[in-house]
Each structure stands twice: as C-alpha cells, then as structure tokens.
Scaffold this active site. Structure first.
Site, PDB file in Angstrom:
ATOM      1  CB  ALA A 143      -6.007  -9.989  13.105  1.00  0.00           C
TER       2      ALA A 143
ATOM      3  CG  ASN B  93       5.158  -6.929   9.380  1.00  0.00           C
ATOM      4  OD1 ASN B  93       5.001  -6.540  10.531  1.00  0.00           O
ATOM      5  ND2 ASN B  93       4.167  -6.972   8.506  1.00  0.00           N
TER       6      ASN B  93
ATOM      7  CB  VAL C 147      12.915   8.914   1.385  1.00  0.00           C
ATOM      8  CG1 VAL C 147      14.399   8.834   1.751  1.00  0.00           C
ATOM      9  CG2 VAL C 147      12.198   9.862   2.338  1.00  0.00           C
TER      10      VAL C 147
ATOM     11  CG  MET D 126      -1.192  -3.551   4.876  1.00  0.00           C
ATOM     12  SD  MET D 126      -1.512  -3.613   3.097  1.00  0.00           S
ATOM     13  CE  MET D 126       0.046  -4.293   2.507  1.00  0.00           C
TER      14      MET D 126
ATOM     15  CG  ASN E 111      -2.207   4.152   2.057  1.00  0.00           C
ATOM     16  OD1 ASN E 111      -2.116   3.098   1.417  1.00  0.00           O
ATOM     17  ND2 ASN E 111      -2.425   4.170   3.368  1.00  0.00           N
TER      18      ASN E 111
ATOM     19  CG  HIS F 241       0.844 -11.214   7.548  1.00  0.00           C
ATOM     20  ND1 HIS F 241      -0.003 -12.141   8.121  1.00  0.00           N
ATOM     21  CD2 HIS F 241       0.121 -10.076   7.444  1.00  0.00           C
ATOM     22  CE1 HIS F 241      -1.185 -11.587   8.352  1.00  0.00           C
ATOM     23  NE2 HIS F 241      -1.126 -10.326   7.943  1.00  0.00           N
TER      24      HIS F 241
ATOM     25  CB  SER G 263      -0.904   0.027   1.230  1.00  0.00           C
ATOM     26  OG  SER G 263      -1.833  -1.018   1.208  1.00  0.00           O
TER      27      SER G 263
END
Length: 517
Positions: free
Chosen positions: A130, A487, A235, A123, A119, A453, A117
C-alpha cells in the site's frame, strides 16, 4: 575526495535499496556494499514473497525471515549444523517479535506487538504494497511543496506505484458506493494505490526491494558491477574517527568471522529500532536518538457483505469476475482494495477496506455468516500518534540482546488526544460496517505496535536542538558522512502506510550524500 568512494549501506529493504540506487546513479565511480543480517529468500534479491506461488516455498521464505536466529532453519541458512542459536517467535507471517520472551529479548510491555523482518528486502518482502501519498500535516513542512511532489513522484517510480489495480472491479466499485453513502461527505472513497506491476492475465507482480534496486539487481547492467550485496552479514558497529565514519565492523553469520570494511560514507537503514540501536552501539548518540516513537493505532473489524446492499450497485456477473480474478493466484489473490484517505479537519484518519471471499480466520460451518456469497471485507482505521519525547526506545550498555547488541526497552503510551480519535474512528467504523453488512468481528483496537509502521526514532529536523537525530537531508547531527533512512526518519504524525514517504526522504538524502563523496 576518493576517486572510487565506497559507500556502506546497512539494511536491504526498500529504503536501503533506494539509497543504493540513487547514489550509484548520481555518482559515476562510487561503489556500494550493502549488508543484510538475514538471508536472501528469492533468486532476485529483495523480491516480494507474495509472488511465490508454491505455498510450501512461501511458508519457508517467511520462516527464514526470522533470520539466522531461526533455530531449526539454521542449516538452510548456511549456518554450521552444530551452532546453538536463540529461537524467535513469529508475530505476523514473515516477522518476529522484538519482545519474544526468551533470553536476549527486548523489553516492550507497553508496545508488545513490535516486530521486524530479518531478510534481504526487509519488510519489503512481506508488506501489503500500500502506497498512499501523505497529505496535509502528514507531510514534512520543511520541504517545500514543489520539491516534495517531485520526491514523491520519484518514490512512486522506484516502487512501481499504480492506482488502477482495482479500478475495474465491479465489486470494488459497489463497495466504494456504499462507503460514500456511509461517509456522507468528503473525502470521497477511492481505490488504494499499490506498488506492483499488473500482468496480462490480470494477476499482479507485487513490488519488493527488487524493483527499487532495479538495474543494481540485473547482472547485465553496468551499475550492478559497482554494487555488492552481502547477506547474513551483521553490522555490529560503525567505526568512527571524530566526526567521520571510516567503515563498519561486520560479522559473517555463517563463519562468525568479524572484519572491518572501510567506507567513505555510511547509510543506516536497518529499521526504526535497529537503526538507532546500531548508532548507539557505535557511540553515535544524539539526544533524540530512539525518542519520539510513533505508529498508527489501528482499529479493525471484519464484515460479511450484504447481498441486498451490494446488489444495488453490482451484479452477479461482477461478483463472478472478481472471484475469477482472485482465483488466478489462490495463495495471494489480488483483491479489490478501497480507502477513505486522511483529510483534515473532518477525517483525521485513514480507512482501508479490503475485499476477500473468505474472512481472515476460519468460521465454523454452522456459523450464520459462513460461506457468505458476496464475501467479506476486512476494514481498518489508522489514527495519528502525536510524537512525544516520552515515547521511545532506550538501550543498555550492560544488558545485551540475543545478537550481542545493546538491549532495547520500549516505553510508549497513548494520550487523551489519541484516545479521542480512536473512539471517533471506532464509531465511524461501526457505522460504515453496518452500511456494508453484518459484523463477523466487532471493531477493536489492536495492541500497540500492531501497525508495524514505526516512526520517529531517528527523526529529521531543521536544527540540532536535541529534538531530532538528523538534518533535513538525513545526515546525522555532528557527523560528516553518516546518514539514516527509513520510517524512523519521519518527524510528523501520520495515519497511512509510510513506505512511499520514507523512500521519498531517502531519495532526498541520497542526492545530498552523493555530493559529499
């Protein structure tokens, strides 16, 4: 030491937001400038798109999350109308594929569902919210239990995690009872912890990066005066002098002007692919950069709930109450969500079971399972992917991507260990589905990358031995003031949604970084 240090944070998702907040709360004079390549979607920066009630507005926000490369949307993004940009293909609502097939596309034939994503809020504007706690070998073993628990507690506070959202659902309780019968032992089914704030009318305000920013997004807060968010700001490079970063080179995507912003500390929390890409483009290239890529292989199915089975544990009144609650927000209804958590050695997977009155795809009116009175559950098992140096993303200095950064090639494969657990989970999913009702779709393994993920590409470690990118506090090996977050820092094999864990690691990193500026 600078009396008023400037901290550059690259990426505005929950992890970058956690760094910004923890640093400003820990340091009395520091300023944080946050850079985001995508647009701001909501009035409050980083709010969840799921909270938008108007379907058209929600769809537009998701489209705009394709970033300034969104082609027809460039005018709404504030870009010059005559600008020619490469379009993107959306994988899941609010995301865009890395390997989209056009000019400047990443190369990911073995990881085809990889998406991102672009924006404000990252995400976190689109996630399911969850937030299960990692357990057993999912945890990071070089952080002692007492500190780890405190970090997770703080991450839960930042994300507004609560476990009671679905506890009062009679339908959810009936599903848990049937899950327990099918499971036949430990671990016991439970409700799924989620990030959000229950509202008085029974609806939910889902958490995004906005709740993590907290006072930084409140103009009345003194902390907000030391925080600046720049959207549509790409960047391109971290400016480095020896072992120190001195700033970041930023392109304003509205004007295409490029400037250098001086910084005393740089935090890169762009995502598991774009963070190592920026480090590579900046000449910061630890041996493990981009390697040890892992995710959660996912087996899913949809089941039409059996009236006979559900009626053993729930009443028609329970069902009416569940449907009434879901009707409070038809665009994004609150659903009864249950789980069977990861537990070794007997259950080395995570199962999530989400109730819905309709399946996630339309059924023909004459389909025998269409219009099922008791509704449906969408079920998915997440499995472990053992980190291996062979799996990862590499970058080309000769071939550029659509943004003009070193292009990516992803290499990834499942091993016999993963295949065995996938087969076991698939058999379990079939047994559970048959207990709950009738399969609308048979259990199937989703393509690699489908979990979203993505982990391990900037993994933490205890020694600068070529198997990790950053130290136990997320500081990049060989650099005094460059930190990574997200992550990608997770070094373990996990089965669950990783945001809570990544925020906990960001809290630890921010506390260490605050003492260095």
């Amino acid at each position: 030491m600078n009396d008023t240090p400037v901290i550059a944070v690259v990426g505005s998702g929950p992890i970058g937001s956690a760094y910004a907040r923890e640093l400003l709360e820990a340091h009395p004079t520091a300023r944080v400038v946050m850079f985001e390549a995508g647009p701001q979607l909501t009035a409050v920066p980083g709010a969840s798109v799921r909270n938008i009630t108007d379907p058209g507005e929600k769809d537009l926000a998701r489209e705009r999350s394709q970033g300034p490369q969104a082609g027809a949307l460039r005018v709404s993004l504030g870009l010059p109308a005559g600008t020619v940009v490469e379009g993107m293909f959306t994988a899941r609502q609010g995301t865009h594929l890395l390997d989209f097939g056009g000019e400047g596309s990443a190369h990911a034939p073995t990881f085809p569902a990889a998406a991102a994503s672009t924006n404000v809020g990252g995400m976190g504007a689109h996630w399911t919210c969850a937030t299960p706690r990692p357990s057993d070998t999912e945890r990071v073993d070089f952080i002692d239990d007492r500190e780890w628990d405190a970090l997770i507690d703080r991450a839960e506070q930042l994300l507004h995690v609560q476990s009671a959202a679905f506890a009062d659902s009679g339908v959810g309780a009936a599903i848990r009872a049937l899950l327990a019968e099918a499971q036949g032992g430990e671990p016991a089914p439970s409700t799924l912890p989620v990030a959000g704030d229950p509202q008085p009318d029974g609806s939910m305000r889902w958490a995004g990066a906005d709740v993590v920013l907290g006072p930084l997004a409140d103009p009345a807060s003194p902390l907000a005066a030391r925080f600046e968010l720049r959207d549509l700001s790409l960047v391109r490079r971290i400016v480095v002098d020896g072992a120190r970063a001195t700033g970041v080179e930023v392109e304003d995507l509205r004007t295409h002007a490029t400037t250098t912003v001086a910084a005393d500390l740089v935090v890169v929390a762009a995502d598991a692919f774009r963070t190592p890409q920026l480090l590579w483009a900046s000449g910061i290239r630890p041996a493990a950069l981009g390697r040890y890529l892992s995710e959660h292989p996912v087996v899913i199915s949809t089941v039409a709930l059996s009236a006979a089975q559900m009626s053993r544990f729930a009443t028609e009144a329970d069902l009416d109450a569940e449907l009434a609650r879901r009707a409070l927000n038809p665009v994004d209804p609150v659903a009864a969500v249950n789980r069977i958590p990861f537990a070794e050695p007997g259950h080395p997977f995570s199962l999530q079971v989400m109730y819905a009155e309709q399946p996630p795809f339309p059924l023909p009116a004459d389909h025998p399972l269409a219009g099922n009175r008791w509704g449906y559950v969408n079920m998915g098992y997440g499995m472990r992917k053992r980190p291996r140096v062979e799996d990862g993303v590499t970058f080309s200095d000769e071939e550029l991507d659509y943004r003009g950064l070193p292009n990516m090639t992803i290499e990834y494969a499942l091993t016999e260990a993963e295949e065995a657990e996938i087969a076991d989970a698939t058999a379990r999913l079939r047994r559970i589905g048959e207990t709950l009702g009738t399969f609308v779709t048979e259990p199937r393994l989703l393509p690699n990358g489908s979990s979203l993920h993505f982990q391990g590409t900037t993994r933490l470690g205890t020694a600068d031995d070529g198997t990790s990118v950053a130290d136990p506090h997320s500081r990049v090996w060989g650099f005094e003031n460059v930190y990574v977050g997200g992550n990608g820092t997770i070094p373990t094999a996990t089965t669950m949604n990783p945001t809570l864990m990544s925020v906990a690691l960001a809290v630890r990193g921010a506390r260490d970084a605050a003492g260095r500026v």
